[in-house]
Design a protein around this motif. Sequence first.
Motif, mmCIF file in Angstrom:
data_model
loop_
_atom_site.group_PDB
_atom_site.id
_atom_site.type_symbol
_atom_site.label_atom_id
_atom_site.label_comp_id
_atom_site.label_asym_id
_atom_site.label_seq_id
_atom_site.Cartn_x
_atom_site.Cartn_y
_atom_site.Cartn_z
ATOM 1 N N GLY A 1 -10.471 -10.764 -39.460
ATOM 2 C CA GLY A 1 -10.916 -11.539 -38.305
ATOM 3 C C GLY A 1 -12.212 -12.266 -38.596
ATOM 4 O O GLY A 1 -13.075 -11.762 -39.320
ATOM 5 N N HIS A 2 -12.351 -13.455 -38.006
ATOM 6 C CA HIS A 2 -13.528 -14.285 -38.235
ATOM 7 C C HIS A 2 -14.173 -14.690 -36.916
ATOM 8 O O HIS A 2 -13.479 -15.118 -35.984
ATOM 9 N N GLN A 3 -15.496 -14.552 -36.846
ATOM 10 C CA GLN A 3 -16.360 -15.044 -35.779
ATOM 11 C C GLN A 3 -16.374 -14.129 -34.561
ATOM 12 O O GLN A 3 -15.357 -13.867 -33.928
ATOM 13 N N ALA A 4 -17.579 -13.657 -34.237
ATOM 14 C CA ALA A 4 -17.756 -12.729 -33.126
ATOM 15 C C ALA A 4 -17.403 -13.358 -31.784
ATOM 16 O O ALA A 4 -17.059 -12.654 -30.838
ATOM 17 N N PHE A 5 -17.475 -14.680 -31.693
ATOM 18 C CA PHE A 5 -17.219 -15.347 -30.424
ATOM 19 C C PHE A 5 -15.728 -15.616 -30.197
ATOM 20 O O PHE A 5 -15.337 -16.120 -29.149
ATOM 21 N N SER A 6 -14.873 -15.271 -31.166
ATOM 22 C CA SER A 6 -13.440 -15.565 -31.065
ATOM 23 C C SER A 6 -12.711 -14.448 -30.325
ATOM 24 O O SER A 6 -12.649 -13.303 -30.791
ATOM 25 N N THR A 7 -12.133 -14.780 -29.180
ATOM 26 C CA THR A 7 -11.363 -13.808 -28.399
ATOM 27 C C THR A 7 -10.141 -13.328 -29.172
ATOM 28 O O THR A 7 -9.839 -12.130 -29.215
ATOM 29 N N LEU A 8 -9.428 -14.269 -29.797
ATOM 30 C CA LEU A 8 -8.217 -13.926 -30.543
ATOM 31 C C LEU A 8 -8.525 -12.985 -31.694
ATOM 32 O O LEU A 8 -7.746 -12.075 -32.005
ATOM 33 N N CYS A 9 -9.676 -13.174 -32.329
ATOM 34 C CA CYS A 9 -10.097 -12.291 -33.424
ATOM 35 C C CYS A 9 -10.254 -10.864 -32.938
ATOM 36 O O CYS A 9 -9.728 -9.922 -33.555
ATOM 37 N N HIS A 10 -10.950 -10.668 -31.829
ATOM 38 C CA HIS A 10 -11.177 -9.319 -31.305
ATOM 39 C C HIS A 10 -9.859 -8.651 -30.922
ATOM 40 O O HIS A 10 -9.646 -7.461 -31.212
ATOM 41 N N ARG B 1 -3.412 -21.644 -24.972
ATOM 42 C CA ARG B 1 -4.305 -22.791 -24.863
ATOM 43 C C ARG B 1 -5.760 -22.334 -24.790
ATOM 44 O O ARG B 1 -6.067 -21.258 -24.264
ATOM 45 N N PRO B 2 -6.689 -23.128 -25.310
ATOM 46 C CA PRO B 2 -8.105 -22.741 -25.233
ATOM 47 C C PRO B 2 -8.584 -22.697 -23.797
ATOM 48 O O PRO B 2 -8.194 -23.523 -22.964
ATOM 49 N N PHE B 3 -9.435 -21.731 -23.536
ATOM 50 C CA PHE B 3 -9.967 -21.525 -22.186
ATOM 51 C C PHE B 3 -11.390 -22.054 -22.071
ATOM 52 O O PHE B 3 -11.730 -22.766 -21.137
ATOM 53 N N LEU B 4 -12.235 -21.721 -23.023
ATOM 54 C CA LEU B 4 -13.629 -22.144 -22.996
ATOM 55 C C LEU B 4 -14.140 -22.263 -24.423
ATOM 56 O O LEU B 4 -14.026 -21.321 -25.205
ATOM 57 N N MET B 5 -14.680 -23.444 -24.776
ATOM 58 C CA MET B 5 -15.261 -23.662 -26.108
ATOM 59 C C MET B 5 -14.292 -23.250 -27.220
ATOM 60 O O MET B 5 -14.652 -22.534 -28.151
ATOM 61 N N GLN B 6 -13.046 -23.701 -27.118
ATOM 62 C CA GLN B 6 -11.977 -23.441 -28.086
ATOM 63 C C GLN B 6 -11.592 -21.970 -28.175
ATOM 64 O O GLN B 6 -10.918 -21.558 -29.121
ATOM 65 N N ASN B 7 -11.992 -21.168 -27.193
ATOM 66 C CA ASN B 7 -11.600 -19.765 -27.156
ATOM 67 C C ASN B 7 -10.458 -19.569 -26.165
ATOM 68 O O ASN B 7 -10.422 -20.205 -25.108
ATOM 69 N N THR B 8 -9.556 -18.673 -26.496
ATOM 70 C CA THR B 8 -8.478 -18.338 -25.579
ATOM 71 C C THR B 8 -8.973 -17.373 -24.507
ATOM 72 O O THR B 8 -9.975 -16.678 -24.691
ATOM 73 N N LEU B 9 -8.265 -17.326 -23.403
ATOM 74 C CA LEU B 9 -8.616 -16.422 -22.312
ATOM 75 C C LEU B 9 -8.373 -14.979 -22.748
ATOM 76 O O LEU B 9 -7.297 -14.650 -23.262
ATOM 77 N N PRO B 10 -9.352 -14.077 -22.584
ATOM 78 C CA PRO B 10 -9.130 -12.671 -22.960
ATOM 79 C C PRO B 10 -7.986 -12.053 -22.157
ATOM 80 O O PRO B 10 -7.978 -12.129 -20.928
ATOM 81 N N THR B 11 -7.039 -11.458 -22.851
ATOM 82 C CA THR B 11 -5.895 -10.826 -22.177
ATOM 83 C C THR B 11 -5.719 -9.360 -22.567
ATOM 84 O O THR B 11 -4.951 -8.657 -21.939
ATOM 85 N N PHE B 12 -6.407 -8.910 -23.589
ATOM 86 C CA PHE B 12 -6.328 -7.542 -24.109
ATOM 87 C C PHE B 12 -4.931 -7.237 -24.666
ATOM 88 O O PHE B 12 -4.768 -7.106 -25.863
ATOM 89 N N TYR B 13 -3.929 -7.137 -23.793
ATOM 90 C CA TYR B 13 -2.638 -6.595 -24.217
ATOM 91 C C TYR B 13 -1.520 -7.631 -24.336
ATOM 92 O O TYR B 13 -0.510 -7.355 -24.972
ATOM 93 N N LEU B 14 -1.681 -8.810 -23.744
ATOM 94 C CA LEU B 14 -0.586 -9.778 -23.748
ATOM 95 C C LEU B 14 -0.300 -10.334 -25.142
ATOM 96 O O LEU B 14 0.799 -10.819 -25.410
ATOM 97 N N THR B 15 -1.285 -10.277 -26.027
ATOM 98 C CA THR B 15 -1.073 -10.773 -27.390
ATOM 99 C C THR B 15 -0.459 -9.716 -28.311
ATOM 100 O O THR B 15 -0.095 -10.032 -29.449
ATOM 101 N N LEU B 16 -0.343 -8.474 -27.845
ATOM 102 C CA LEU B 16 0.163 -7.406 -28.698
ATOM 103 C C LEU B 16 1.568 -7.680 -29.244
ATOM 104 O O LEU B 16 1.790 -7.522 -30.454
#
Length: 449
Positions: A101-110, A69-84
């Motif tokens: 990947g698209h958009q520097a502000f996208s957590t999921l992209c990073h 689910r989005p956390f802030l401004m349609q961005n997901t909460l940074p988890t680093f490893y949980l999405t692996l």
Amino acid sequence: MDEQRRHRILMVSDFFYPNFGGVENHIYYLSQCLLKLGHKAVVMTHAYGNRSGVRYMTGGLKVYYLPWRPFLMQNTLPTFYLTLPIIRTILVRERISVVHGHQAFSTLCHEALLHARTMGYKVVFTDHSLYGFADVGSIHMNKVLQFTLADVDQAICVSHTSKENTVLRSGIPPNKVFVIPNAVDTAMFTPAPNRLSCDEIVIVVISRLVYRKGADLLVEVIPEVCRLYSNVRFIVGGDGPKRVRLEEMREKYSLQDRVDMLGAVPHANVRSVLVSGHIFLNSSLTEAFCIAILEAASCGLLTVSTRVGGVPEVLPDDMIVLAKPVPDDMVLAIKKAIYMLPGIDPQAMHQRMKSLYSWPDVAKRTKVVYDRALQCSNQDLMQRLPRYLRCGAWAGKLFCLVMIINYLLWHLLQFFQPSESIEEVPDTPLAQHQHEDMLHNFNEVQDQI
């Protein structure tokens, strides 16, 4: 087209439909054109409301709406490893060759680029925005971008100004960064059949009503233009926290009959709003490219815009009037645009836009970037770690630690669930049909040669 020349791309961003914006449109249209060229394109984003799981869009475009689910401004909460685990499964199932990947502000992209590089996939990043260097938010974002782009294969920016900004912020070598502008669907954004009368001049604003988009400038510009020209009317489409200020302005100057507030405008209805006006007004304070200007020009509107970011690169001088982002200069620019209106031919402007910007051309140029990415040499973790060390005395060591832990977690997943045990999904019949058509056409050309 042989298998080596056919790319399998995973587009990743927190920003995608049903949310609307420039990044969302870019990913959608680019993916559709890549599918038509015979490549495979899959989109990965987070869940939007009840939209979760795997969905299919027009042209057989598959979209993974991850159960985050989005956390802030349609961005997901940074988890680093949980999405692996889930990203690894998608990469293997879809037999992906390039992660985009698209958009520097996208957590999921990073996070997707981080995991993809750990697993040895080729990665490409597209930056759609401009950021500063002094405020706390920009300093933090620039350090994250430096980490992500330290080991990226290729990068894309939507304007030369955006390229300069990205290179300065991230330290990525300029020869790795391509400039590929956005485009517009000219078949969707067409002028009105009959030219509008200039007895009443309509100025259209369609934008998110936030500080970055210059909503505060509109509060000062609109009353002054209405005072100078009794035959000018404004249509303001969009929503945001600054909408209250615009409504207060309308009440204060008694402009209810001259300023229409439409609220949020669905993208499917944007064209019908644009063709009701003569001039499109963009008051952004920062902008890497601005697709809204292309859509307005394709509909035959003369554009007045602030001279910021990559906006001066978008349109020829006779199709746009630029101004400093201050009220007095913007009013003067609107005066100039009103004077130029009789010489504007909406149909001719539309034809010029068709020749200047097209999504198929963007897709072909992006395919060249994928080719370059695949030509980059494969390196193991020890060869890649020095790139992260150069990111800073303390940050570099922290980035190396993040990558080492990610590498160990990946091998742990490989032990408990080998890649060979993950079932690969077959291509959709549409994708197979397109690939066969491309292969048939390629063989015909070879026979003729």
